[in-house]
Design an enzyme around this catalytic site. Structure first.
Site, PDB file in Angstrom:
ATOM      1  N   LYS A  16      47.063  52.454  61.958  1.00 26.73           N
ATOM      2  CA  LYS A  16      46.014  51.495  62.370  1.00 26.73           C
ATOM      3  C   LYS A  16      46.254  50.111  61.743  1.00 26.73           C
ATOM      4  CE  LYS A  16      42.638  54.087  60.759  1.00 26.73           C
ATOM      5  NZ  LYS A  16      43.457  55.193  60.193  1.00 26.73           N
ATOM      6  N   ARG A  91      33.270  55.278  60.945  1.00 30.93           N
ATOM      7  CA  ARG A  91      33.873  56.556  60.577  1.00 30.93           C
ATOM      8  C   ARG A  91      32.875  57.702  60.683  1.00 30.93           C
ATOM      9  NH1 ARG A  91      38.165  54.250  57.020  1.00 30.93           N
ATOM     10  NH2 ARG A  91      39.482  55.928  56.261  1.00 30.93           N
ATOM     11  N   ARG A 130      54.000  55.612  52.108  1.00 33.21           N
ATOM     12  CA  ARG A 130      53.403  54.278  52.299  1.00 33.21           C
ATOM     13  C   ARG A 130      53.453  53.471  51.003  1.00 33.21           C
ATOM     14  NH1 ARG A 130      47.685  53.702  55.106  1.00 33.21           N
ATOM     15  NH2 ARG A 130      47.013  55.248  53.558  1.00 33.21           N
ATOM     16  N   ARG A 163      49.144  53.449  46.791  1.00 37.30           N
ATOM     17  CA  ARG A 163      47.691  53.543  46.576  1.00 37.30           C
ATOM     18  C   ARG A 163      47.341  54.819  45.820  1.00 37.30           C
ATOM     19  NH1 ARG A 163      45.132  52.567  52.446  1.00 37.30           N
ATOM     20  NH2 ARG A 163      43.853  54.264  51.669  1.00 37.30           N
ATOM     21  N   ARG A 174      41.161  63.725  52.624  1.00 33.69           N
ATOM     22  CA  ARG A 174      40.861  62.662  53.596  1.00 33.69           C
ATOM     23  C   ARG A 174      41.035  63.156  55.024  1.00 33.69           C
ATOM     24  NH1 ARG A 174      44.744  58.406  51.320  1.00 33.69           N
ATOM     25  NH2 ARG A 174      44.267  57.219  53.180  1.00 33.69           N
TER      26      ARG A 174
HETATM   27  P1  ADP Z   1      46.488  53.627  58.647  1.00 36.88           P
HETATM   28  O1  ADP Z   1      46.021  52.192  58.564  1.00 36.88           O
HETATM   29  O2  ADP Z   1      46.115  54.275  59.945  1.00 36.88           O
HETATM   30  O3  ADP Z   1      46.092  54.438  57.458  1.00 36.88           O
HETATM   31  P2  ADP Z   1      49.175  52.519  58.167  1.00 36.88           P
HETATM   32  O4  ADP Z   1      49.312  51.433  59.195  1.00 36.88           O
HETATM   33  O5  ADP Z   1      48.918  52.121  56.769  1.00 36.88           O
HETATM   34  O6  ADP Z   1      48.085  53.595  58.670  1.00 36.88           O
HETATM   35  O7  ADP Z   1      50.519  53.410  58.253  1.00 36.88           O
HETATM   36  C1  ADP Z   1      50.752  54.513  57.365  1.00 36.88           C
HETATM   37  C2  ADP Z   1      52.245  54.553  56.971  1.00 36.88           C
HETATM   38  O8  ADP Z   1      53.041  54.915  58.094  1.00 36.88           O
HETATM   39  C3  ADP Z   1      52.790  53.208  56.483  1.00 36.88           C
HETATM   40  O9  ADP Z   1      53.705  53.444  55.432  1.00 36.88           O
HETATM   41  C4  ADP Z   1      53.487  52.615  57.712  1.00 36.88           C
HETATM   42  O10 ADP Z   1      54.593  51.785  57.337  1.00 36.88           O
HETATM   43  C5  ADP Z   1      53.969  53.866  58.454  1.00 36.88           C
HETATM   44  N1  ADP Z   1      53.882  53.749  59.926  1.00 36.88           N
HETATM   45  C6  ADP Z   1      52.927  53.094  60.657  1.00 36.88           C
HETATM   46  N2  ADP Z   1      53.160  53.251  61.987  1.00 36.88           N
HETATM   47  C7  ADP Z   1      54.282  54.044  62.095  1.00 36.88           C
HETATM   48  C8  ADP Z   1      55.017  54.572  63.210  1.00 36.88           C
HETATM   49  N3  ADP Z   1      54.634  54.340  64.474  1.00 36.88           N
HETATM   50  N4  ADP Z   1      56.098  55.353  62.924  1.00 36.88           N
HETATM   51  C9  ADP Z   1      56.472  55.601  61.641  1.00 36.88           C
HETATM   52  N5  ADP Z   1      55.813  55.128  60.552  1.00 36.88           N
HETATM   53  C10 ADP Z   1      54.729  54.356  60.767  1.00 36.88           C
HETATM   54  P1  ADP Z   2      43.099  55.212  55.622  1.00 36.46           P
HETATM   55  O1  ADP Z   2      43.105  54.472  56.913  1.00 36.46           O
HETATM   56  O2  ADP Z   2      44.452  55.366  55.022  1.00 36.46           O
HETATM   57  O3  ADP Z   2      42.303  56.481  55.671  1.00 36.46           O
HETATM   58  P2  ADP Z   2      41.272  53.254  54.465  1.00 36.46           P
HETATM   59  O4  ADP Z   2      41.994  52.175  53.762  1.00 36.46           O
HETATM   60  O5  ADP Z   2      40.693  52.958  55.800  1.00 36.46           O
HETATM   61  O6  ADP Z   2      42.275  54.474  54.516  1.00 36.46           O
HETATM   62  O7  ADP Z   2      40.096  53.821  53.555  1.00 36.46           O
HETATM   63  C1  ADP Z   2      40.277  54.162  52.200  1.00 36.46           C
HETATM   64  C2  ADP Z   2      38.990  54.758  51.651  1.00 36.46           C
HETATM   65  O8  ADP Z   2      37.918  53.775  51.711  1.00 36.46           O
HETATM   66  C3  ADP Z   2      38.446  55.959  52.412  1.00 36.46           C
HETATM   67  O9  ADP Z   2      39.030  57.182  51.991  1.00 36.46           O
HETATM   68  C4  ADP Z   2      36.943  55.888  52.085  1.00 36.46           C
HETATM   69  O10 ADP Z   2      36.682  56.383  50.772  1.00 36.46           O
HETATM   70  C5  ADP Z   2      36.673  54.382  52.050  1.00 36.46           C
HETATM   71  N1  ADP Z   2      36.228  53.865  53.374  1.00 36.46           N
HETATM   72  C6  ADP Z   2      36.884  52.970  54.159  1.00 36.46           C
HETATM   73  N2  ADP Z   2      36.188  52.712  55.279  1.00 36.46           N
HETATM   74  C7  ADP Z   2      35.047  53.464  55.219  1.00 36.46           C
HETATM   75  C8  ADP Z   2      33.928  53.669  56.080  1.00 36.46           C
HETATM   76  N3  ADP Z   2      33.834  53.030  57.270  1.00 36.46           N
HETATM   77  N4  ADP Z   2      32.963  54.518  55.682  1.00 36.46           N
HETATM   78  C9  ADP Z   2      33.034  55.160  54.505  1.00 36.46           C
HETATM   79  N5  ADP Z   2      34.057  55.042  53.655  1.00 36.46           N
HETATM   80  C10 ADP Z   2      35.067  54.194  53.993  1.00 36.46           C
END
Ligand code: ADP
Ligand code: ADP
Length: 224
Positions: A16, A91, A130, A163, A174
């Protein structure tokens, strides 16, 4: 032209943030990531950060009443007047209801919910590799999108970090939280005719091309 009010849905690690970074430049709308907002609050030790910390460390959701107000205020800011890309919110169904209610009050509506879907085993691989620039939020992956120099951001030379909540055990929590509390939003937005589904297992470039063409079509439909 109508505003472009978008949300990104999908499990942690679906890509995302990676997609949002490109889309917001192209479409000229702000990327509003609740994860980034909460991590900044944590780093600055604000009241919000102190409230959120124990939930984030455990991989659980911050309570709705803590996060909803923050997001509703943010989307009412000037730079979000022509639209926004929400990443990590809503969420829960309560968060989705609050967003819908606020948009209706502002005489606006959601344009689409973009679901980036990937299976759990891929999520675990992506998250364990990541790495993030703690200053700008720029995302890398040790195998799939490595920086030119290991551990260093290409853009500003900042040392990349892993992270705290990207440890495998927290990732499992998660994912459970995602399936229980967030995945119901897929039907929620599908029933409202707003869901657009994307296969997140493709390369970042391919996922981007698919989302981009869907958004171009949505904008065109709006202008006709
Ligand atoms: P999210 O915001 O949904 O948690 P991220 O954009 O942070 O996801 O992506 C999670 C990890 O996967 C990062 O290390 C990113 O570089 C990698 N990644 C993102 N999109 C792809 C893809 N299409 N194929 C392989 N790796 C990806
Ligand atoms: P990812 O996309 O990798 O799951 P985020 O960076 O979006 O991670 O979120 C990290 C953490 O921040 C989540 O595990 C949660 O604890 C908190 N968080 C983020 N967005 C929300 C939300 N909309 N509602 C509740 N908790 C949230």
């Amino acid at each position: 032209m109508a505003d472009l009010n978008l949300i990104l849905l999908g499990p942690p690690g679906a890509g995302k943030g990676t997609q949002a970074a490109q889309l917001t430049n192209e479409f000229g709308i702000p990327h509003i990531s609740t994860g980034d907002i909460l991590r900044a609050a944590l780093a600055n030790e604000t009241t919000l950060g102190k409230e959120a910390k124990r939930y984030m460390d455990a991989g659980e959701l911050v309570p709705d009443e803590v996060i909803i107000g923050v997001v509703l205020e943010r989307i009412a800011e000037d730079d979000a007047r022509d639209g926004f890309l929400l990443d990590g919110f809503p969420r829960t169904v309560a968060q989705a209801d609050a967003l819908g209610g606020e948009l209706a009050q502002l005489d606006r509506r959601l344009t689409a919910a973009l679901l980036i879907d990937v299976p759990d085993d891929i999520v675990v691989k992506r998250i364990s590799g990541r790495r993030t620039n703690p200053r700008t939020g720029r995302i890398y992956h040790v195998d799939f999108d490595p920086p030119k120099q290991e551990g260093i951001c290409d853009e500003d030379g900042t040392e990349l970090i892993q992270r705290d909540d990207d440890k495998e055990e927290t990732v499992r929590t998660r994912l459970t939280v995602y399936h229980e509390q967030t995945a119901p939003l897929i039907d929620y937005y599908d029933e409202r005719g707003l869901l657009c589904h994307f296969d997140g297992t493709a390369s970042p470039r391919e996922v981007h091309a698919h989302i981009r063409s869907t958004l171009a079509t949505l904008k065109l439909e709006d202008e006709l």
